[in-house]
Design a protein around this motif. Sequence first.
Motif, PDB file in Angstrom:
ATOM      1  N   LEU A 122       0.849  -1.187   0.000  1.00 56.08           N
ATOM      2  CA  LEU A 122       0.000   0.000   0.000  1.00 56.08           C
ATOM      3  C   LEU A 122       0.886   1.239   0.000  1.00 56.08           C
ATOM      4  O   LEU A 122       1.992   1.218   0.559  1.00 56.08           O
ATOM      5  CB  LEU A 122      -0.904   0.007   1.224  1.00 56.08           C
ATOM      6  CG  LEU A 122      -1.982  -1.077   1.256  1.00 56.08           C
ATOM      7  CD1 LEU A 122      -2.738  -1.017   2.578  1.00 56.08           C
ATOM      8  CD2 LEU A 122      -2.932  -0.934   0.077  1.00 56.08           C
ATOM      9  N   PRO A 123       0.431   2.326  -0.600  1.00 56.22           N
ATOM     10  CA  PRO A 123       1.246   3.551  -0.644  1.00 56.22           C
ATOM     11  C   PRO A 123       1.687   4.034   0.740  1.00 56.22           C
ATOM     12  O   PRO A 123       2.788   4.554   0.885  1.00 56.22           O
ATOM     13  CB  PRO A 123       0.311   4.562  -1.311  1.00 56.22           C
ATOM     14  CG  PRO A 123      -0.591   3.722  -2.157  1.00 56.22           C
ATOM     15  CD  PRO A 123      -0.806   2.461  -1.362  1.00 56.22           C
ATOM     16  N   PHE A 124       0.860   3.821   1.755  1.00 56.12           N
ATOM     17  CA  PHE A 124       1.212   4.266   3.104  1.00 56.12           C
ATOM     18  C   PHE A 124       2.419   3.492   3.639  1.00 56.12           C
ATOM     19  O   PHE A 124       3.305   4.054   4.267  1.00 56.12           O
ATOM     20  CB  PHE A 124       0.019   4.083   4.055  1.00 56.12           C
ATOM     21  CG  PHE A 124      -1.277   4.537   3.446  1.00 56.12           C
ATOM     22  CD1 PHE A 124      -1.529   5.882   3.212  1.00 56.12           C
ATOM     23  CD2 PHE A 124      -2.232   3.607   3.065  1.00 56.12           C
ATOM     24  CE1 PHE A 124      -2.710   6.297   2.620  1.00 56.12           C
ATOM     25  CE2 PHE A 124      -3.420   4.013   2.476  1.00 56.12           C
ATOM     26  CZ  PHE A 124      -3.666   5.362   2.258  1.00 56.12           C
ATOM     27  N   ALA A 125       2.442   2.195   3.380  1.00 55.29           N
ATOM     28  CA  ALA A 125       3.564   1.362   3.810  1.00 55.29           C
ATOM     29  C   ALA A 125       4.827   1.746   3.035  1.00 55.29           C
ATOM     30  O   ALA A 125       5.920   1.797   3.609  1.00 55.29           O
ATOM     31  CB  ALA A 125       3.241  -0.115   3.614  1.00 55.29           C
ATOM     32  N   SER A 126       4.671   2.023   1.749  1.00 51.19           N
ATOM     33  CA  SER A 126       5.824   2.441   0.932  1.00 51.19           C
ATOM     34  C   SER A 126       6.392   3.766   1.428  1.00 51.19           C
ATOM     35  O   SER A 126       7.606   3.937   1.513  1.00 51.19           O
ATOM     36  CB  SER A 126       5.405   2.576  -0.536  1.00 51.19           C
ATOM     37  OG  SER A 126       4.983   1.341  -1.048  1.00 51.19           O
ATOM     38  N   GLU A 127       5.516   4.697   1.766  1.00 54.96           N
ATOM     39  CA  GLU A 127       5.948   5.999   2.285  1.00 54.96           C
ATOM     40  C   GLU A 127       6.714   5.823   3.590  1.00 54.96           C
ATOM     41  O   GLU A 127       7.768   6.421   3.797  1.00 54.96           O
ATOM     42  CB  GLU A 127       4.736   6.909   2.507  1.00 54.96           C
ATOM     43  CG  GLU A 127       5.036   8.195   3.241  1.00 54.96           C
ATOM     44  CD  GLU A 127       5.917   9.148   2.479  1.00 54.96           C
ATOM     45  OE1 GLU A 127       6.590   9.974   3.129  1.00 54.96           O
ATOM     46  OE2 GLU A 127       5.958   9.088   1.244  1.00 54.96           O
ATOM     47  N   ARG A 128       6.197   4.979   4.465  1.00 53.92           N
ATOM     48  CA  ARG A 128       6.865   4.722   5.746  1.00 53.92           C
ATOM     49  C   ARG A 128       8.241   4.097   5.518  1.00 53.92           C
ATOM     50  O   ARG A 128       9.230   4.485   6.134  1.00 53.92           O
ATOM     51  CB  ARG A 128       5.989   3.822   6.625  1.00 53.92           C
ATOM     52  CG  ARG A 128       6.552   3.616   8.022  1.00 53.92           C
ATOM     53  CD  ARG A 128       5.643   2.780   8.922  1.00 53.92           C
ATOM     54  NE  ARG A 128       5.392   1.459   8.357  1.00 53.92           N
ATOM     55  CZ  ARG A 128       4.213   1.036   7.901  1.00 53.92           C
ATOM     56  NH1 ARG A 128       3.168   1.822   7.925  1.00 53.92           N
ATOM     57  NH2 ARG A 128       4.078  -0.178   7.401  1.00 53.92           N
ATOM     58  N   PHE A 129       8.323   3.128   4.587  1.00 52.36           N
ATOM     59  CA  PHE A 129       9.596   2.491   4.275  1.00 52.36           C
ATOM     60  C   PHE A 129      10.600   3.532   3.786  1.00 52.36           C
ATOM     61  O   PHE A 129      11.740   3.579   4.257  1.00 52.36           O
ATOM     62  CB  PHE A 129       9.398   1.400   3.214  1.00 52.36           C
ATOM     63  CG  PHE A 129      10.685   0.829   2.697  1.00 52.36           C
ATOM     64  CD1 PHE A 129      11.347  -0.165   3.403  1.00 52.36           C
ATOM     65  CD2 PHE A 129      11.246   1.291   1.514  1.00 52.36           C
ATOM     66  CE1 PHE A 129      12.552  -0.687   2.935  1.00 52.36           C
ATOM     67  CE2 PHE A 129      12.442   0.777   1.038  1.00 52.36           C
ATOM     68  CZ  PHE A 129      13.094  -0.209   1.761  1.00 52.36           C
ATOM     69  N   CYS A 130      10.194   4.361   2.829  1.00 50.38           N
ATOM     70  CA  CYS A 130      11.108   5.371   2.270  1.00 50.38           C
ATOM     71  C   CYS A 130      11.577   6.352   3.340  1.00 50.38           C
ATOM     72  O   CYS A 130      12.759   6.705   3.388  1.00 50.38           O
ATOM     73  CB  CYS A 130      10.426   6.131   1.137  1.00 50.38           C
ATOM     74  SG  CYS A 130      10.147   5.124  -0.331  1.00 50.38           S
ATOM     75  N   SER A 131      10.678   6.759   4.192  1.00 51.38           N
ATOM     76  CA  SER A 131      11.016   7.691   5.258  1.00 51.38           C
ATOM     77  C   SER A 131      11.989   7.062   6.255  1.00 51.38           C
ATOM     78  O   SER A 131      13.005   7.654   6.604  1.00 51.38           O
ATOM     79  CB  SER A 131       9.730   8.125   5.970  1.00 51.38           C
ATOM     80  OG  SER A 131      10.031   8.946   7.063  1.00 51.38           O
ATOM     81  N   THR A 132      11.711   5.853   6.669  1.00 56.67           N
ATOM     82  CA  THR A 132      12.546   5.141   7.641  1.00 56.67           C
ATOM     83  C   THR A 132      13.922   4.823   7.070  1.00 56.67           C
ATOM     84  O   THR A 132      14.933   4.941   7.761  1.00 56.67           O
ATOM     85  CB  THR A 132      11.860   3.830   8.070  1.00 56.67           C
ATOM     86  OG1 THR A 132      10.587   4.143   8.630  1.00 56.67           O
ATOM     87  CG2 THR A 132      12.691   3.073   9.080  1.00 56.67           C
ATOM     88  N   GLU A 133      13.971   4.436   5.792  1.00 55.81           N
ATOM     89  CA  GLU A 133      15.219   3.987   5.167  1.00 55.81           C
ATOM     90  C   GLU A 133      15.992   5.102   4.465  1.00 55.81           C
ATOM     91  O   GLU A 133      17.066   4.862   3.926  1.00 55.81           O
ATOM     92  CB  GLU A 133      14.922   2.871   4.163  1.00 55.81           C
ATOM     93  CG  GLU A 133      14.338   1.626   4.787  1.00 55.81           C
ATOM     94  CD  GLU A 133      15.316   0.895   5.699  1.00 55.81           C
ATOM     95  OE1 GLU A 133      16.543   1.035   5.519  1.00 55.81           O
ATOM     96  OE2 GLU A 133      14.841   0.182   6.592  1.00 55.81           O
ATOM     97  N   GLY A 134      15.446   6.315   4.421  1.00 51.91           N
ATOM     98  CA  GLY A 134      16.136   7.428   3.766  1.00 51.91           C
ATOM     99  C   GLY A 134      16.209   7.277   2.256  1.00 51.91           C
ATOM    100  O   GLY A 134      17.191   7.680   1.630  1.00 51.91           O
ATOM    101  N   ILE A 135      15.181   6.701   1.659  1.00 54.29           N
ATOM    102  CA  ILE A 135      15.145   6.504   0.204  1.00 54.29           C
ATOM    103  C   ILE A 135      14.805   7.834  -0.459  1.00 54.29           C
ATOM    104  O   ILE A 135      13.694   8.354  -0.298  1.00 54.29           O
ATOM    105  CB  ILE A 135      14.108   5.420  -0.194  1.00 54.29           C
ATOM    106  CG1 ILE A 135      14.396   4.102   0.533  1.00 54.29           C
ATOM    107  CG2 ILE A 135      14.055   5.250  -1.703  1.00 54.29           C
ATOM    108  CD1 ILE A 135      15.727   3.468   0.226  1.00 54.29           C
ATOM    109  N   ALA A 136      15.772   8.402  -1.192  1.00 56.33           N
ATOM    110  CA  ALA A 136      15.572   9.717  -1.788  1.00 56.33           C
ATOM    111  C   ALA A 136      15.962   9.779  -3.262  1.00 56.33           C
ATOM    112  O   ALA A 136      15.666  10.764  -3.933  1.00 56.33           O
ATOM    113  CB  ALA A 136      16.386  10.752  -1.015  1.00 56.33           C
ATOM    114  N   ASN A 137      16.632   8.756  -3.772  1.00 56.45           N
ATOM    115  CA  ASN A 137      17.149   8.810  -5.137  1.00 56.45           C
ATOM    116  C   ASN A 137      16.320   8.018  -6.127  1.00 56.45           C
ATOM    117  O   ASN A 137      16.729   7.837  -7.266  1.00 56.45           O
ATOM    118  CB  ASN A 137      18.594   8.288  -5.160  1.00 56.45           C
ATOM    119  CG  ASN A 137      19.483   9.118  -4.253  1.00 56.45           C
ATOM    120  OD1 ASN A 137      19.409  10.338  -4.265  1.00 56.45           O
ATOM    121  ND2 ASN A 137      20.290   8.453  -3.460  1.00 56.45           N
TER     122      ASN A 137
END
Length: 169
Positions: free
Chosen positions: A86-101
């Motif tokens: 789900l987009p919410f889980a993906s957002e949380r993953f990116c935020s937690t893992e520092g996914i920016a690129n």
Amino acid sequence: MAKIKHLGATVNLTGTTINVGDKAPSVIAIGTDLNDVEIGGAKDKIQLIITVPSLDTDTCATETRRFNEDLNNLDICETTVVSMDLPFASERFCSTEGIANLTVVSDYINRDVSRAYGVLMEDGKIKGLSARAIFVIDRSGSVVYKEIVEEVTDEPNYEAALDAIKEAR
């Protein structure tokens, strides 16, 4: 019909088979902000499309972190990771893992990306998720590299994908 393995058991893939030299279909997925994100087709940048079953697994998380790191200094491609999360889980993953690129999107509604690229798992214990695959698409919209990882729990060939991106420049 393409086949892969999940923990050694054969899994059939469904959808349109896309090969090197084919035009990459343009498909809509859902971004972490719930907006439509178009991937595939011709664009101003080379595209790296990565499909994974779920960011909530060690292999998928490792792969996403690795591509995020490897692409940090490579401003030559648009990278999109597609999962059924789900987009919410993906957002949380990116935020937690520092996914920016790279961009993380969800294919959970109609599975359009997975069907269009032939990576939807049709059976097995994780039926309905995407296989682990990589597609590099040049600016004209042609697929110049494809890897469908034979055992979905294995990591892809990072170096081959990065070399394909550099060659597509």
